[in-house]
Scaffold this active site. Structure first.
Site, mmCIF file in Angstrom:
data_model
loop_
_atom_site.group_PDB
_atom_site.id
_atom_site.type_symbol
_atom_site.label_atom_id
_atom_site.label_comp_id
_atom_site.label_asym_id
_atom_site.label_seq_id
_atom_site.Cartn_x
_atom_site.Cartn_y
_atom_site.Cartn_z
ATOM 1 N N TYR A 324 0.819 -1.203 0.000
ATOM 2 C CA TYR A 324 0.000 0.000 0.000
ATOM 3 C C TYR A 324 0.856 1.257 0.000
ATOM 4 C CZ TYR A 324 -3.780 -3.178 1.326
ATOM 5 O OH TYR A 324 -4.695 -4.191 1.354
ATOM 6 N N GLU A 401 -18.524 -0.995 22.654
ATOM 7 C CA GLU A 401 -19.627 -0.837 21.708
ATOM 8 C C GLU A 401 -20.401 0.459 21.909
ATOM 9 O OE1 GLU A 401 -20.761 -5.380 20.433
ATOM 10 O OE2 GLU A 401 -21.676 -4.578 22.267
#
Length: 437
Positions: A324, A401
């Site tokens: 990348y 979360e």
């Protein structure tokens, strides 16, 4: 990834004190995101239980298509990979912004003990891509509810193959940047980080993540009996000298102001203690923050390996496989994200990174073609300090979360503010992703 360093507050304050441009972020977005969070958390857990690797993720794609159904989006699936692209068109014409989430998991055996842990042996969402998808679906729901406020288009890019498979490049080749009918004007992505405080948002202008390339050196000598090394051309000490020379090469080839990391991670030779082998092999990674330095070190790896081997009468076959490119945040768009996120999440949640990290991301391909930015979102699990939390790619990696609502709100705030004219000054469209060197 190691924890990204936090800038002194004066760096953040210098950005946030600038005169706002366009419409400020709506602080009610976070309340709306919290309303949508339970559904997003349920999606994250379903995705977490069924991880898939690489470019072919049919079950993951199916869950996303189901979650996006009924939102009035124009949805397309990839031709050569199981991507999902969804376009939200507003009530009036305007620019286009692209928001990305990656989809693939890692070849890691999960050790979290979570009730919704991976059910696929040897695979785990250890890099948070399950949370990325859930947040972006939540943002799609929130923005769809505000369609009448939108002048322009939002492209939701769900991308397989981020973990080394160049999925973003494949999607660009399939036309994701033009899927809305006009080329995307800007792009934004979030990446969760367990070693940042929960809810913290961090990014920096310019290079933020490194280019990452792999190299391999095969040393060819002449084997024989271990009792008579003088009758052989032993490739093992040659390979060891190449390892040491490669490590020294970085410190003696670059200025102290430049940043590069070369790691030899594998060294293999031989089959038995009494036999000098014919060959020895080593491999590793090179990480750099500029294309000139990247190219320079590619050439030096090959020349050094061949030179050391030749000096010992051996031969070296050296190759460098480009990975990348450098992930470069557009400075103007980075300032815009910092101010927009501060309005949506609160000033104390937002700060500037003081330094780059040497990890890599294939969102770099998008940022080569479109002005934009990638930001880190802290998800340190409850009960842990950021430095104690298992890192990305750990078999014990987990997320708070509660932060999923922050991710939903941040995506939505950036899109709404940009389409309302709150983005940086327009720039000429970039010419598309450069080929990997």
């Amino acid at each position: 990834m190691t924890p990204p360093p936090r800038a002194p507050h004066r760096a953040r304050d210098a950005v946030l004190s600038r005169q706002p441009i366009g419409s400020p972020a709506d602080p009610s977005l976070l309340d709306e995101a919290r309303r949508l969070a339970p559904e997003a958390v349920a999606l994250r857990r379903a995705l977490h239980q069924g991880p898939e690797e690489g470019l072919d993720l049919p079950d993951t794609q199916g869950l996303l298509l189901g979650a996006l159904d009924g939102l009035g989006l124009e949805i397309r699936s990839g031709r050569t990979l199981t991507s999902v692209t969804a376009v939200l068109s507003g009530s009036a014409d305007g620019p286009t912004i692209l928001l990305r989430a990656d989809m693939d998991a890692l070849p890691v055996t999960e050790e979290t003990g979570l009730p919704f842990a991976s059910r696929t042996p040897g695979l785990m969402h250890a890099c948070g891509h399950d949370a990325h998808m859930a947040m972006l679906v939540g943002a799609a729901r929130l923005l769809a509810e505000r369609r009448e406020q939108i002048a322009g288009r939002v492209v939701f890019m769900f991308q397989p193959g981020e973990e080394g498979h160049h999925g973003a490049r494949h999607m660009i080749e399939e036309g994701v940047l033009e899927v809305s009918g006009r080329r995307a004007d800007a792009a934004f992505a979030l990446h969760v980080h367990p070693n940042l405080p929960a809810g913290a948002l961090r990014l920096r202008p310019g290079p933020q993540l490194a280019a990452s390339d792999r190299f391999r050196v095969l040393v060819r000598g002449r084997g024989g009996h271990a009792s008579a090394p003088h009758t052989t051309c032993d490739p093992v000490p040659v390979a060891c000298e190449i390892v040491l020379a490669l490590q020294t090469m970085v410190t003696r080839s670059l200025s102290a102001d430049d940043k590069a990391v070369l790691s030899v991670t594998r060294l293999a030779a031989g089959t038995a203690a009494g036999i000098i082998p014919d060959t020895a092999e080593l491999s590793g990674t090179l990480r750099t923050l500029s294309e000139p330095i990247r190219k320079k070190l590619h050439e030096r790896i090959i020349r050094l390996a061949q030179g050391v081997a030749s000096a010992h009468g051996a031969r070296a076959e050296a190759t460098v496989e480009p990975g990348y490119p450098v992930t470069v945040n557009d400075p103007g768009f980075t300032d815009f994200v910092l101010r927009t996120a501060a309005g949506a999440l609160g000033t104390e949640a937002v700060d500037v990174l003081t330094a780059t990290q040497m990890t890599a991301e294939d969102f770099a391909y998008v940022l080569r073609a479109v002005p934009g930015a990638l930001a880190f979102l802290g998800v340190c699990p409850p009960g842990l300090e950021p430095h104690e939390a298992p890192s990305l790619h750990s078999p014990r990696m987990d997320v708070d979360e509660n932060v999923i609502a922050s991710g939903i709100a941040c995506h939505a705030a950036v899109a709404l503010a940009f389409l309302a004219g709150g983005g940086p000054e327009p720039v000429l469209a970039r010419g598309g992703p450069e080929p990997a060197p």
